[in-house]
Enzyme design. Structure first.
Site, PDB file in Angstrom:
ATOM      1  CG  MET A  55     -29.820  49.943  -9.432  1.00 10.95           C
ATOM      2  SD  MET A  55     -31.024  48.653  -9.805  1.00 10.95           S
ATOM      3  CE  MET A  55     -30.952  47.674  -8.291  1.00 10.95           C
ATOM      4  CG  MET A  75     -25.493  47.752  -8.428  1.00 11.48           C
ATOM      5  SD  MET A  75     -27.038  46.959  -7.946  1.00 11.48           S
ATOM      6  CE  MET A  75     -27.561  48.115  -6.683  1.00 11.48           C
ATOM      7  CG  HIS A  97     -24.984  47.864  -3.932  1.00  3.89           C
ATOM      8  ND1 HIS A  97     -25.756  46.736  -4.098  1.00  3.89           N
ATOM      9  CD2 HIS A  97     -23.907  47.694  -4.767  1.00  3.89           C
ATOM     10  CE1 HIS A  97     -25.198  45.930  -4.984  1.00  3.89           C
ATOM     11  NE2 HIS A  97     -24.084  46.489  -5.419  1.00  3.89           N
ATOM     12  CG  MET A 154     -23.381  41.687  -6.300  1.00  4.68           C
ATOM     13  SD  MET A 154     -24.619  42.634  -5.388  1.00  4.68           S
ATOM     14  CE  MET A 154     -26.149  42.087  -6.127  1.00  4.68           C
ATOM     15  CG  ASP A 213     -29.925  48.126  -3.844  1.00  5.42           C
ATOM     16  OD1 ASP A 213     -28.752  47.706  -3.810  1.00  5.42           O
ATOM     17  OD2 ASP A 213     -30.861  47.604  -3.218  1.00  5.42           O
ATOM     18  CG  PHE A 221     -34.410  43.683 -11.699  1.00 12.05           C
ATOM     19  CD1 PHE A 221     -35.333  44.691 -11.968  1.00 12.05           C
ATOM     20  CD2 PHE A 221     -33.483  43.341 -12.670  1.00 12.05           C
ATOM     21  CE1 PHE A 221     -35.329  45.335 -13.198  1.00 12.05           C
ATOM     22  CE2 PHE A 221     -33.472  43.987 -13.900  1.00 12.05           C
ATOM     23  CZ  PHE A 221     -34.400  44.987 -14.168  1.00 12.05           C
ATOM     24  N   GLY A 222     -34.626  43.436  -7.204  1.00  8.90           N
ATOM     25  CA  GLY A 222     -34.921  42.693  -5.988  1.00  8.90           C
ATOM     26  C   GLY A 222     -35.750  41.463  -6.319  1.00  8.90           C
ATOM     27  CG  ASP A 259     -27.264  43.035  -2.262  1.00  6.81           C
ATOM     28  OD1 ASP A 259     -28.451  42.699  -2.105  1.00  6.81           O
ATOM     29  OD2 ASP A 259     -26.920  44.103  -2.813  1.00  6.81           O
ATOM     30  N   GLY A 260     -28.608  39.684  -2.228  1.00  5.79           N
ATOM     31  CA  GLY A 260     -29.387  39.051  -3.288  1.00  5.79           C
ATOM     32  C   GLY A 260     -30.008  37.744  -2.843  1.00  5.79           C
ATOM     33  N   GLY A 261     -31.316  37.726  -2.716  1.00  5.09           N
ATOM     34  CA  GLY A 261     -32.017  36.498  -2.364  1.00  5.09           C
ATOM     35  C   GLY A 261     -31.788  36.037  -0.938  1.00  5.09           C
ATOM     36  CB  SER A 319     -38.169  40.732  -1.669  1.00  4.16           C
ATOM     37  OG  SER A 319     -37.158  39.791  -1.860  1.00  4.16           O
ATOM     38  CB  SER A 365     -32.164  46.254  -0.138  1.00  6.07           C
ATOM     39  OG  SER A 365     -32.633  46.891  -1.314  1.00  6.07           O
ATOM     40  CG  HIS A 371     -28.080  47.586   0.695  1.00  2.98           C
ATOM     41  ND1 HIS A 371     -26.716  47.386   0.652  1.00  2.98           N
ATOM     42  CD2 HIS A 371     -28.538  47.271  -0.549  1.00  2.98           C
ATOM     43  CE1 HIS A 371     -26.370  46.956  -0.555  1.00  2.98           C
ATOM     44  NE2 HIS A 371     -27.453  46.880  -1.309  1.00  2.98           N
TER      45      HIS A 371
HETATM   46  C1  DX5 Z   1     -30.012  43.848  -6.375  1.00  2.00           C
HETATM   47  C2  DX5 Z   1     -29.757  44.768  -5.206  1.00  2.00           C
HETATM   48  C3  DX5 Z   1     -30.194  44.189  -3.939  1.00  2.00           C
HETATM   49  C4  DX5 Z   1     -31.665  43.898  -3.848  1.00  2.00           C
HETATM   50  C5  DX5 Z   1     -31.843  42.782  -2.897  1.00  2.00           C
HETATM   51  O1  DX5 Z   1     -29.308  44.270  -7.473  1.00  2.00           O
HETATM   52  O2  DX5 Z   1     -28.379  45.057  -5.093  1.00  2.00           O
HETATM   53  O3  DX5 Z   1     -29.785  44.991  -2.839  1.00  2.00           O
HETATM   54  O4  DX5 Z   1     -32.450  44.973  -3.446  1.00  2.00           O
HETATM   55  O5  DX5 Z   1     -33.178  42.389  -2.925  1.00  2.00           O
HETATM   56  P1  DX5 Z   1     -33.580  40.910  -2.498  1.00  2.00           P
HETATM   57  O6  DX5 Z   1     -33.206  40.753  -1.064  1.00  2.00           O
HETATM   58  O7  DX5 Z   1     -35.048  40.892  -2.731  1.00  2.00           O
HETATM   59  O8  DX5 Z   1     -32.829  39.966  -3.400  1.00  2.00           O
HETATM   60 ZN    ZN Z   2     -27.745  46.008  -3.211  1.00  2.00          ZN
END
Ligand code: DX5
Ligand code: ZN
Length: 219
Positions: free
Chosen positions: A35, A66, A64, A135, A33, A141-142, A173-175, A196, A8, A31
């Site tokens: 938003m 959102m 993606h 998710m 994002d 947020f990342g 996706d996420g963490g 991240s 991402s 990827h």
């Molecule tokens: C969060 C996004 C993710 C985000 C992932 O809403 O959809 O794609 O960028 O970031 P990390 O890998 O840091 O959780």
């Molecule tokens: Zn995403």
């Protein structure tokens, strides 16, 4: 298709998007994002920036969305060059119609579930989709902490994909990081977003290769 790593760019330097994407040649897709500050409490980029990025890289783009009103906006991302477009089930009015429209325009159709949204009510929709995104943080947020409570849903989704004999991909996706990717792969995910983890690494492309190796070993 096997394991895919789809970094991402949310945590990249957004003033230098093309350069940032050029740092990750090992990515299977990029990827992106999107938003809108309504579906999630954050605002990123829209169709014009997405289209410019598409022209600036040969890597496939994974949008993606959102955003509210995905029914209206998702097709524009296919026209802007997306290889895959993901809409949220919580933000769409007619998911079957939209998935068919995305496919008819030539992209892969994908549906995302927030952490509290179960997969079972949507079992019959799976044949309409090319990818299901689970998710593993609340979207927006990342850099958030991976939610282990989503692992049973990944496992359940993999069971349903097998039950229906589908070829579809299962994305998380996420963490996602070197610490959490094995759990996701073991549960049945095969496409991994990492924001991240990749862009905070000194060598983002080397991090992609490390993540891939861990996921392959655990799958
Ligand atoms: C969060 C996004 C993710 C985000 C992932 O809403 O959809 O794609 O960028 O970031 P990390 O890998 O840091 O959780
Ligand atoms: Zn995403």
């Amino acid at each position: 298709m096997g394991i895919q790593i789809t970094p991402s760019i949310l945590n990249a330097d957004l003033a230098r998007l093309a350069d940032e994407v050029a740092r990750i040649p090992s990515a299977d897709m990029v990827h992106v994002d999107v938003m809108d500050n309504h579906f999630v409490p954050n605002l990123t980029l829209g169709v014009p920036v997405f289209e410019s990025l598409s022209k600036a890289t040969d890597l496939p783009l994974d949008a993606h969305l959102m955003i509210e009103d995905a029914d209206r906006w998702a097709p524009a991302y296919v026209e802007a060059g997306a290889a895959s477009v993901t809409f949220h089930i919580e933000a769409v009015r007619a998911p079957v119609r939209l998935a068919r429209e995305i496919r008819a325009k030539g992209a892969r159709a994908s549906m995302a579930l927030k952490p509290a949204t179960p997969i079972d009510p949507y079992e019959d929709l799976l044949p309409e989709l090319d990818m299901l995104l689970v998710m593993t943080v609340e979207p927006g947020f990342g850099g958030q902490k991976f939610l282990d409570l989503c692992l049973p849903k990944i496992r359940r989704t993999r069971e349903l994909i097998a039950k229906h004999g589908l070829e579809m991909w299962l994305q998380v996706d996420g963490g996602v990081s070197l610490e959490t990717i094995e759990r996701c792969a073991d549960a049945g995910a095969d496409v991994f977003v990492a924001g991240s983890a990749v862009y905070s690494a000194d060598d983002p492309d080397a991090m992609i290769r490390e993540l891939r190796a861990k996921a392959e070993a655990a799958s």
